[in-house]
Enzyme design. Structure first.
Site, PDB file in Angstrom:
ATOM      1  CD  GLU A  87      35.761 -24.828 -35.957  1.00 59.77           C
ATOM      2  OE1 GLU A  87      36.307 -24.053 -36.776  1.00 59.77           O
ATOM      3  OE2 GLU A  87      34.583 -24.700 -35.586  1.00 59.77           O
ATOM      4  CD  GLU A 118      43.017  -9.036 -20.433  1.00 57.93           C
ATOM      5  OE1 GLU A 118      43.171  -7.854 -20.790  1.00 57.93           O
ATOM      6  OE2 GLU A 118      42.085  -9.758 -20.836  1.00 57.93           O
TER       7      GLU A 118
END
Length: 309
Positions: A87, A118
């Site tokens: 953004e 992960e």
């Protein structure tokens, strides 16, 4: 890798006594309970504002020297990093490489969970290195910053990335929602809004995710303010690339200069950018002179206009 008993001791994995019977409540009461728990997040973030401010000032200083900001995370934490990084270019008209986000499992993990990704610290370090962290394309060292995001504070992928960044002398920041975490011990700056047990046990996409988004928004916005992408509370770095943004750009010029909409529209047409238009109007100079002034002040409109006033 931690044992199950170690994970069970984390606040983010604890069972919330207030919501143990949430499934038995009428829908409105259920929502009120969720809302009451969510209301605790703002206070948790408020408690860590000094650490957030320290991070912003350190990152901004590195941006001025050509550095970039990298986010690394897994699962929800990784997705929130990608969201914030993606953004910033349209909001502040900065290169997409200035804010760089890495999620365990790659871009496919944005839509499809890749929990097993992960568990490898080596992969976290490798993915960060492969993204060119702390080095330009020609191999020259640059002052990048890494924010390792892990609600639980112990994600191996994030720990590996933080260790790699610290080993090469980069600034490292840990963003977690538990106290005395492993990621905090690995980083130069620790930001830890303590959000407590989740509404649904272990579902850190909820309160911990909300706190994480609030902090990331503060960091990226604060850094852009400190580096001159904002004038007052106006997004003067924004590019007018569609009808909505052209209208917004005109309103920004109007607010900054006091001229009317037709004048702002005509000025934007000549200036091409909001900052240039404001300088032209405020200083009564032409476009080349305005662009030269902006360049001399590193694009910082406040610094330019305050000095000229």
């Amino acid at each position: 890798m931690e044992t199950k008993s170690t994970l069970a001791n984390l606040a983010t994995e604890a069972r919330n006594p207030r919501t143990e019977h949430i499934d038995e409540l009428p829908t409105l009461d259920m929502l009120r309970l969720i809302n009451e728990e969510d209301a605790k997040v703002a206070a948790a973030v408020a408690a860590v504002l000094p650490e957030v401010a320290k991070a912003i000032d350190a990152i901004a200083q590195r941006f001025i020297s050509g550095g970039r900001l990298f986010y690394v995370g897994a699962g929800t934490s990784g997705r929130l990093g990608v969201l914030d990084a993606s953004e910033c270019p349209p909001t502040f008209s900065v290169p997409p490489t200035l804010f760089h986000a890495i999620i365990a499992g790659g871009d496919t993990a944005l839509r499809r969970s890749s929990e097993q990704s992960e568990d490898s610290p080596e992969q976290g370090a490798a993915d960060l290195a492969n993204a060119g962290f702390a080095h330009s394309p020609d191999g020259t060292a640059i002052p990048d910053t890494l924010i390792g995001i892990a609600a639980s504070g112990r994600t191996p992928y994030v720990l590996g990335a933080l260790a790699h960044a610290r080993n090469i002398g980069a600034l490292t920041i840990a963003l977690t929602c538990v106290q005395n975490s492993q990621v905090a011990a690995t980083a130069d700056i620790s930001i830890a809004p303590i959000t407590g047990p989740e509404i649904l046990t272990g579902s850190t996409r909820m309160k911990a995710g909300t706190a994480t988004k609030l902090v990331l928004n503060m960091i990226s916005t604060g850094v852009m303010i400190r580096t001159g992408a904002v004038y007052g509370n106006l997004m003067v770095n924004m590019q007018a690339s569609n009808v909505k943004l052209v209208d917004r750009a005109q309103r920004i010029i109007m607010a900054a200069t006091g001229i009317d909409q037709p004048s702002a529209a005509a000025l934007l047409e000549i200036a091409c950018t909001i900052k240039t238009a404001i300088v032209m109007q405020k200083l009564s100079i032409d476009r080349p002179a305005a662009e030269a002034e902006l360049k001399a002040h590193h694009g910082n409109l406040s610094a330019l206009l305050n000095r000229k006033s």
